[in-house]
Design an enzyme around this catalytic site. Structure first.
Site, PDB file in Angstrom:
ATOM      1  N   GLY A 211       1.987   4.013   2.703  1.00  0.00           N
ATOM      2  CA  GLY A 211       0.621   3.747   2.239  1.00  0.00           C
ATOM      3  C   GLY A 211       0.638   2.870   1.011  1.00  0.00           C
ATOM      4  O   GLY A 211       1.665   2.278   0.679  1.00  0.00           O
ATOM      5  N   ASN A 212      -0.482   2.777   0.346  1.00  0.00           N
ATOM      6  CA  ASN A 212      -0.533   2.000  -0.892  1.00  0.00           C
ATOM      7  C   ASN A 212      -1.525   2.635  -1.850  1.00  0.00           C
ATOM      8  O   ASN A 212      -2.156   3.639  -1.531  1.00  0.00           O
ATOM      9  CB  ASN A 212      -0.878   0.539  -0.587  1.00  0.00           C
ATOM     10  N   ARG A 213      -1.662   2.039  -3.016  1.00  0.00           N
ATOM     11  CA  ARG A 213      -2.404   2.672  -4.104  1.00  0.00           C
ATOM     12  C   ARG A 213      -3.920   2.464  -4.043  1.00  0.00           C
ATOM     13  O   ARG A 213      -4.623   2.847  -4.973  1.00  0.00           O
ATOM     14  CB  ARG A 213      -1.918   2.127  -5.449  1.00  0.00           C
TER      15      ARG A 213
END
Ligand code: C5P
Length: 412
Positions: A211-213
């Site tokens: 995933g990412n932020r």
């Protein structure tokens, strides 16, 4: 300047030496046809007399929370105002407003109002630069309050530095802009808008994902701004609405929950068929595990070799099959060579605009409530949008997009 005409403006004046300049602000607002209600703090009257405002403004000065005629003057003022302007705003008033403390009529009115608020700080440089004041200003910016100034220049006592009240002309122009943008809120009525938000999650196994932020804050800000301007909005998102509500129910907005890039691609392609504007604020993962495990991968089995493959590029897909007249807005969150990367995305993905931000900069991008972006248009225009709340960024981008749309309709 037309937007202030006929508007009820509470002019809050707090106790700084710059209070004398509020007289000029009052006069300019009156000259522009505004209905001005002066609210002075006790401190303000040490610098400027009530009688001056009584003579110039539309109504007599108010100062007390306990008015003889009106038992709740702050609620009456707050509810009936079209705008509350505080000039000058001292560190005390800024701090009380940020903290939600109502110790006098002015601070109570600020907390009681739902009208747009314009704060014009003025104080000595040491005070303006104090971390407490800086934090309070950042809090107000996040809440969508407009801050005008201060400027650098000569201060009381002959010192030079930041903290000087902005000029009355600039302050009145800022109030006009704020009222203008509130008045134009329904410019998206009848339009269908699709927004993507959040970071996609690409499963490694049933528990883990790549995933990412991305927090989804900027996407939700776009959805809410477009809905407030009258659009029918669908948000395709991997996250709940961030913030205290913590709910997926946002009034006037249809929320479609997805997890992976594949799911987001399918939902977006469907919704975009009928859309007038598509805003791709989501941070879509570029790679996903080729073959996610069906059961949790065990540590005892050693470090897994995860083979990755590209995800579908949703924006590029939409750009390639864009219906006539649809406006496609992409995003470029970069950590270096922001302008070049954004320009490459603009042409490569067939978007009409790219909103670029440098996520390595302070207070910008993922998870923050503020953002600073540059909008690139397909005709080569570049429009920087300075640091502001994510809602105000959405407002500025939609102002640009809608302005261009109106202009191109007029030319047809
Ligand atoms: O190429 P990059 O991923 O940096 O491009 C960012 C823009 O493209 C964003 O608007 C994002 O929502 C969109 N995007 C997409 N599909 C992908 C990757 C990014 O739609 N697979």
């Amino acid at each position: 300047m037309t937007s202030v005409a006929g508007k009820r403006i509470v002019l809050g004046v707090s106790g700084g030496i710059a209070a004398y300049k509020a007289v000029e602000i009052c006069r300019r607002l009156m000259d522009s046809g505004a209905h001005v209600i002066p609210v002075l703090t006790k401190g303000a009257t040490r610098f400027v007399g009530r009688a001056t405002f009584d003579a110039l403004a539309s109504e007599p000065v108010q100062m007390s929370l306990f008015d003889e005629d009106d038992p709740i003057p702050h609620t009456t003022l707050g509810q009936t105002a079209d705008c509350v302007l505080v000039a000058p705003a001292t560190a005390r008033v800024i701090g009380a407003y940020a903290a939600g403390i109502s110790s006098d009529l002015l601070t109570a009115t600020l907390i009681a109002t739902r009208a747009p608020v314009v704060i014009c700080p003025a104080m000595h440089t040491e005070m303006w630069e104090h971390p407490a004041v800086a934090d309070n200003i950042a809090t107000l910016v996040k809440r969508g309050v407009s801050i005008v100034g201060p400027e650098s220049g000569r201060l009381a006592g002959g010192d030079e530095g930041a903290g000087r009240l902005s000029s009355p002309a600039d302050i009145v122009a800022a109030v006009d802009r704020v009222l203008d943008s509130t008045g134009r809120r329904l410019d998206m009525a009848g339009l269908s808008v699709v927004v993507t938000a959040g970071g996609t999650r690409e499963p490694i196994d049933p528990v883990r994902y790549i995933g990412n932020r991305s927090s989804g804050k900027q996407g939700y800000a776009f959805a809410e701004e477009a809905a407030a301007r009258g659009a029918k909005v669908t948000i395709i998102t991997t996250v709940d609405r961030p913030g205290p509500l913590g709910t997926t129910v946002v009034s006037g907005i249809t929320v479609v929950r997805v997890n992976t890039a594949e799911e987001m691609a399918a939902a977006t392609a469907e919704a975009a068929k009928e859309a007038d504007v598509v805003i791709m604020a989501a941070a879509v993962a570029d790679f996903r595990p080729v073959d996610p495990a069906g059961v949790k991968i065990k540590k005892r089995d050693g470090v897994p070799a995860i083979q990755l493959e590209p995800t579908p590029d949703i924006l590029a897909g939409l750009g390639a099959s864009k219906p006539e007249g649809q406006i496609l807005v992409g995003f470029a969150a970069e950590t270096c060579e922001v302008a070049d990367n954004a320009a490459a995305k603009l042409s490569g993905k067939g978007a009409d605009y790219i909103v670029a931000n440098d996520v390595a900069a302070e207070n910008v991008g993922f998870a923050y409530d503020t953002n600073e972006v540059t909008v690139l248009a397909s005709d080569g225009r570049v429009r920087p949008v300075g640091m502001r709340s994510k809602r105000q960024v959405a407002q500025a981008v939609l102002d640009l997009v809608m302005g261009d749309r109106d202009a191109s309709e007029e030319n047809q």
